[in-house]
Scaffold this motif. Structure first.
Motif, PDB file in Angstrom:
ATOM      1  N   ASN A 203      35.770   4.407  32.355  1.00 61.62           N
ATOM      2  CA  ASN A 203      36.204   2.904  32.361  1.00 61.62           C
ATOM      3  C   ASN A 203      37.546   2.955  33.291  1.00 61.62           C
ATOM      4  O   ASN A 203      38.135   3.813  33.836  1.00 61.62           O
ATOM      5  N   GLU A 322      39.632  -7.017  25.201  1.00 60.35           N
ATOM      6  CA  GLU A 322      38.633  -7.806  25.213  1.00 60.35           C
ATOM      7  C   GLU A 322      38.475  -8.597  26.619  1.00 60.35           C
ATOM      8  O   GLU A 322      39.421  -9.083  27.126  1.00 60.35           O
ATOM      9  N   THR A 323      37.400  -9.125  27.016  1.00 59.79           N
ATOM     10  CA  THR A 323      37.181  -9.791  28.253  1.00 59.79           C
ATOM     11  C   THR A 323      37.134 -11.415  27.796  1.00 59.79           C
ATOM     12  O   THR A 323      37.126 -12.109  28.504  1.00 59.79           O
ATOM     13  N   GLU A 324      37.233 -11.670  26.589  1.00 63.23           N
ATOM     14  CA  GLU A 324      37.444 -13.192  26.138  1.00 63.23           C
ATOM     15  C   GLU A 324      38.613 -13.628  26.572  1.00 63.23           C
ATOM     16  O   GLU A 324      39.864 -13.269  26.416  1.00 63.23           O
ATOM     17  N   SER A 325      38.590 -14.901  27.095  1.00 64.69           N
ATOM     18  CA  SER A 325      39.708 -15.569  27.642  1.00 64.69           C
ATOM     19  C   SER A 325      40.292 -16.783  26.742  1.00 64.69           C
ATOM     20  O   SER A 325      41.391 -17.154  26.838  1.00 64.69           O
ATOM     21  N   THR A 350      43.460  -9.210  26.885  1.00 60.52           N
ATOM     22  CA  THR A 350      42.482  -9.753  27.618  1.00 60.52           C
ATOM     23  C   THR A 350      42.225  -8.816  28.844  1.00 60.52           C
ATOM     24  O   THR A 350      43.353  -8.777  29.491  1.00 60.52           O
ATOM     25  N   VAL A 351      41.261  -8.244  29.330  1.00 60.97           N
ATOM     26  CA  VAL A 351      41.034  -7.450  30.304  1.00 60.97           C
ATOM     27  C   VAL A 351      39.917  -8.309  31.124  1.00 60.97           C
ATOM     28  O   VAL A 351      39.136  -8.994  30.474  1.00 60.97           O
ATOM     29  N   GLY A 352      39.710  -8.110  32.621  1.00 58.03           N
ATOM     30  CA  GLY A 352      38.544  -8.548  33.381  1.00 58.03           C
ATOM     31  C   GLY A 352      38.848  -7.813  34.581  1.00 58.03           C
ATOM     32  O   GLY A 352      39.677  -6.755  34.621  1.00 58.03           O
ATOM     33  N   TRP A 353      38.176  -8.311  35.485  1.00 61.29           N
ATOM     34  CA  TRP A 353      38.028  -7.696  36.900  1.00 61.29           C
ATOM     35  C   TRP A 353      39.350  -7.714  37.550  1.00 61.29           C
ATOM     36  O   TRP A 353      39.866  -6.606  38.193  1.00 61.29           O
TER      37      TRP A 353
END
Ligand code: C5P
Length: 393
Positions: A203, A322-325, A350-353
């Motif tokens: 990851n 989490e990718t939840e924004s 929050t995490v994401g690209w």
């Protein structure tokens, strides 16, 4: 407290007099170390009168008392105001060619810098990189502020006002030792689950937030063990580091240190699944045809197991990336997760690209075991780490 105030050569040196004055009036013993350049802006007698102590500038004075080491060792706090771009570059490189540089390198006291320079110098990539490096080593910065600069221009680079510097420095020094005598176990990084000797499932966690927590806890006096999974950043000085690769290795390292820890912080991104079999030699693409199916098995939930077997009084902190924004939906995920995991706190982000991983900053919400928000933090990963420690310590 024994406080060293370093003064380097910028026009804001005149405001350093106010810093020294406030610290002396607050009852502290203050020694000023001015660089030669600083004394071109403000005279030695001014600092001597205000600090009520002789002012040292020269590395070769007081050699018989090994002054360049003694002042650093005796200091409870070091404040450098103003800190010029050049001074910060030297500090980042560990150069100790004057009394101030030697004193700082010989000290384990908290270090607070109040930068002052023109906007262009503050934004110069060299300064930006030096500031990031100094912060990653646990050095605190107060300011700079935006406002009127020395000339007719204005912008970021103005030194913070003396009272703001003093308040921030004393607050940092005050909380510095609140984890003295405490054993803290922190996991950081992302696990890699091997498929064969060459490949893994991994990851994007860099380990920056967990390493910042380790640095902050060590700076506050804790005895820190950092279990680092494939860290992309250097572990901080003064902590015991156990390097691991996979979730099972992380589990073994955590379970051997956790029983004696007062506080466990699980910041690592641990793979939920691993390949069912690890192939002994490199898998050949010809051996699988056009489609390849991997069979994965569940890893142990280390956080959950720790919470079940914890010794009395141990505080356990989990993380949830989490990718939840949507904020409400994120909080709901967090509440469900902490109920399932059984930790005392959950740090939610929050995490994401483009957010969360391998970045210098972070923004988190901290929940307690009842699912209530107990605090929030955003900023550098080190400042977020300190805020998390404020909440749980
Ligand atoms: O369930 P999730 O992976 O989102 O939970 C994240 C938290 O649980 C983190 O604190 C992580 O370190 C921990 N964890 C664990 N063991 C796993 C998976 C996650 O301890 N197998």
């Amino acid at each position: 407290m024994n406080i060293v105030v370093g003064v380097t050569g910028g026009i804001a040196a005149y405001k350093a007099v106010g810093v020294v004055r406030s610290l002396v009036l607050a009852g502290h013993s203050v020694r000023v170390i001015a660089t030669d350049a600083a004394l071109r802006f403000v005279g030695k007698p001014t600092f001597e009168a205000i600090s009520r102590n002789p002012v040292n500038t020269d590395l070769y004075e007081g050699v018989s008392e090994v002054r360049h080491v003694a002042m650093g060792q005796e200091a409870d706090l070091i404040v450098v105001a103003p800190a010029t771009a050049s001074f910060m570059a030297k500090l980042a490189a560990g150069i100790a060619d004057d009394l101030l540089g030697n004193t700082i390198l010989a000290s384990t006291a908290p270090i607070v810098l109040a930068p002052a320079m023109h906007t262009e110098m503050w934004r110069n990539p060299a300064t930006v990189a030096n500031v990031a490096l100094l912060r990653s080593r646990g050095i605190h910065l107060v300011g700079p502020e935006s406002g009127q600069l020395t000339g007719k221009d204005s912008g970021i680079g103005r030194m913070s006002e003396p009272d703001a510097i003093v308040d921030a420095a004393l607050a940092i020094a005050g909380r510095t030792r609140d984890l003295a005598g405490r054993r803290v176990l922190i996991t950081a990084g992302g696990t890699r689950e091997p498929l064969d000797p060459v490949r893994f499932i991994g990851n994007r966690s860099s380990g920056r937030q967990g390493v910042a927590l380790a640095a902050a806890a060590a700076a506050r006096g804790a005895d820190v063990t950092l279990v680092g999974a494939n860290l992309e950043v250097d572990a901080p000085a003064g902590v015991t580091v156990v390097h691991v690769g996979s979730a099972l290795e992380l589990s073994d390292a955590v379970h051997s240190s956790a029983p004696s820890a007062h506080l466990v912080i699980m910041a690592a991104a641990v793979a939920d699944f691993r390949p069912e079999t690890v192939v002994e030699s490199k898998i050949k693409k010809d051996s699988t045809g056009d489609r390849m199916t991997l069979s994965l098995v569940k890893n142990p939930d280390i956080l959950h197991d720790l919470a079940l077997t914890r010794p009395d009084g141990q505080v356990i902190v989990g993380f949830a990336a989490e990718t939840e924004s949507d904020r409400d939906a994120l909080l709901e995920l967090g509440r469900t997760k902490i109920a399932r995991k059984g930790s005392d706190y959950l740090v939610l982000n929050t995490v994401g690209w483009t957010v969360g991983f391998a970045t210098e900053g972070n923004a988190v919400v901290v929940l307690n075991s009842a699912g209530d928000i107990v605090g929030e933090a955003s900023g550098s990963k080190l400042s977020v780490a300190d805020r998390i420690l404020d909440l749980v310590s």
